[in-house]
Structure formats: C-alpha cells, structure tokens
Design an enzyme around this catalytic site. Structure first.
Site: not given
Length: 351
Positions: A181, A316
């Site tokens: 992330h 992501e």
C-alpha cells in the site's frame, strides 16, 4: 550495493528497526520490520536532487498510532470482503469486521501491525540487494482458516527497480490476496499533492463500487468515462468529474482490470511534470487499485506539514477485491500443498 540498519522507535516496548538498501546510483529503498512496511524510496529528480517519493514518517510511532497503511504489506486479503463472510469448502467462514459491516485489509490487527523476521542480503558487486520478511499468520487469525507462512521479498536493482515477491503456503484452505500500500508522490513533497501527476494504464475495464466500497460485481468499459487512462491523463480527472462513481468516492478508489497481453510493456505508469520523475509497474496480478488518499483527515503531519487528501497515490497490484463473492473476479483461494507466488516490479526513471 550497500545495506544499513537503524533503530526506528518501539512498539509496545519492542524495538523497531529500519533497513535501507542503496544502489551505486544513490537510489534507496527503506523498510521496517513492523508490518514489513516501506518507509521511504529515494530517487533523484531532473536536477539530481534525491528525495523521498513516498508518504512516510521518520519513526514508527505514527504508523502504529494512526495505521494509515503507508507502505504497508496488506493481508491476508487486500481490500474489502462483504460482511466479512464467505463459503469455503461447504463451510461458512466469518472474519472480523473492521469497516462498518465489512472486513477490510485483513482485519485489525493484520499484516501491517505485526512484527516480521528480516533477512538482509547485500553484496558490493551484486546487481541486486534484498530484504526478506517472514511472518506466520496463525490459524483463525481474524477468522482466516489455516496457519499461513508468508514471505515478502523486497529487492533493489542497479536498474533502479524495486521488486516485490510474495510467497506463501497454508495447512488449511484459506484466502490470500496480498498487496503493498505504498503511496507515491513524485514531487518529493506531500504538500504539492498528486493531482497533476499523469497516469497511464493498459486497462479497458474497471470495477464500479457500491456505497460501502464493495465491488458491484460488474466490469465496465472505461471508454467515455473518467476511468479511461489508456492514454496518459492527469489524476485530477476524477476529482473534476461529475461521474457518480468518482463523486461518491472523492476521486479514485477503484480496481482497474489490467490487459493481459502487454507484450513486455509496463502495465501502467505515473509521472510528474514538475520533477520529471516516472514510475512504471509490471505485475502478474489481475488488477491495480488506484487510491489517492482521498479521505485523509489531517490527523497527522509529515515533516511538520499536515497531510491532506490527494497527497499521494497508491497503485495496489492484486486480484480483484471481494473475489470470493464474484465468479468473474478470479481466484484468491489457497489450498494446502499449493505454493503461492506473485511478483510486482516498480521501475523508476525520468521523463
């Protein structure tokens, strides 16, 4: 290649260490053993100025206090699972719910909030150095079946690439869909924001979301929508759009389906017209979730400046969120005897 280690603070009385890899060109990748979390990636701009191009803090305490997922390893499953519930081998599995009625980013605490074992490998004459993080997620952690052994390997190459390699095995059938992330801000200063960054994605379809950010199950054509990044466009496209999906999410928090046949080309990229920095990414995953820190509430600071919405953009790479509930979303089930492997590469240069 060089490597170093320093004390980065402590969590619950336990010391946290930050490890830094550096190549001969001066590029650096830093990560800590708490959460197998990337704390900084430093690359030069058009003038040769070396800056951290990710969102991160200078000690571990804000990571533990605010849990912003900055640079974090996410798991067991990235994204949201509706109601935290699903059927697996004719049994109902109930996970913990930690975002309204849904399960999010592995629950709480999850991969980002645990200590990982670390092995650093650096050789002066090597073209690559690495950090390998290992964590054993115990059976029933946040409701997930099976003892899951996970390894996440971060490598820095002389070609200015940051590689992420995930491997895992389980002793019971479970779900596994990890991601990293990290938030990029290629200006080198979060105050500048990322809305003028240009993004290009080799993606013809995206997954729309319900009001609680669970995917609807549809895959929609990006044509004639603010989700069309087949040609490079600024990230502010979604902020300025009146499309219901971008209005309700304050911009992008959406999965983009990556085209399968890219003939060796990158799956996508972002670039900054100010610094001239660029990041291209290559992945074996089905999708990339693009998120712009839309809901940052100014609760904390980086370098003395309050973090605001649109201060960074996350790319992501993962299988589609909530895949266990949608037969057209791919497979996130991992069984005993199987070995999970996935690789994503972020390549850094100048335009």
């Amino acid at each position: 290649m060089k490597g170093s280690k320093r004390l980065f603070g402590e969590v619950e009385g336990r010391p946290v260490y930050e490890y830094t890899l550096e190549n001969s060109q001066g590029m650096q990748v830093s990560a800590m053993d708490y959460g197998a979390t990337i704390t900084a990636i430093k690359t030069p701009d058009k003038d040769g100025k070396l800056e951290n191009i990710t969102l991160g803090f200078d000690s571990v305490e804000p990571y533990a206090m605010y849990r912003p997922y900055y640079g974090a390893t996410i798991g067991r499953v990235a994204g949201r699972i509706a109601k935290g519930q699903f059927e697996l081998e004719d049994k109902t599995v109930q996970l913990t719910v930690n975002e309204g009625a849904n399960h999010h980013h592995g629950g709480s605490p999850a991969f980002d909030s645990h200590f990982w074992e670390v092995e650093m490998e650096t050789e002066l004459k090597s073209d690559e150095s690495s950090l390998t993080f290992t964590y054993l997620s115990p059976d029933n952690e946040n409701g997930y079946p099976g003892n899951l052994e996970v390894k996440v390997k971060y490598s820095l190459t002389e070609a200015n690439e940051w590689k992420i390699q995930y491997t895992a095995k389980t002793d019971k059938t479970t779900l596994f869909n990890p991601t990293n992330h990290v938030y990029f801000n290629l200006t080198g200063n979060h105050v500048n924001g990322i809305l003028d960054h240009q993004m290009q994605l080799n993606s013809d379809f995206y997954a729309p979301l319900e009001s609680d950010s669970i995917p609807t199950g549809d895959l929609l054509d990006v044509a004639d929508s603010p989700f069309d990044f087949r040609q490079a466009a600024p990230l502010k496209t979604g902020i300025e759009s009146t499309h219901p999906q971008t209005v309700s999410n304050r911009g992008y928090d959406h999965p983009f389906i990556l085209n399968e046949d890219t003939k060796g080309r990158a799956n996508g990229q972002i670039s900054d017209p100010m610094s001239k920095r660029r990041v291209r990414f290559y992945t074996d995953r089905q999708a990339v979730v693009v998120y712009q820190n839309n809901w940052a509430e100014g609760l904390y600071e980086i370098d003395g400046e309050t973090v605001q919405p649109y201060s960074g953009v996350a790319l992501e790479t993962q299988m589609l969120p909530d895949a266990i509930h949608h037969t057209n979303f791919g497979n996130t089930i991992l069984k005993p005897g199987e070995k999970f492997y996935s690789e994503t590469i972020y390549a850094f240069d100048l335009i």
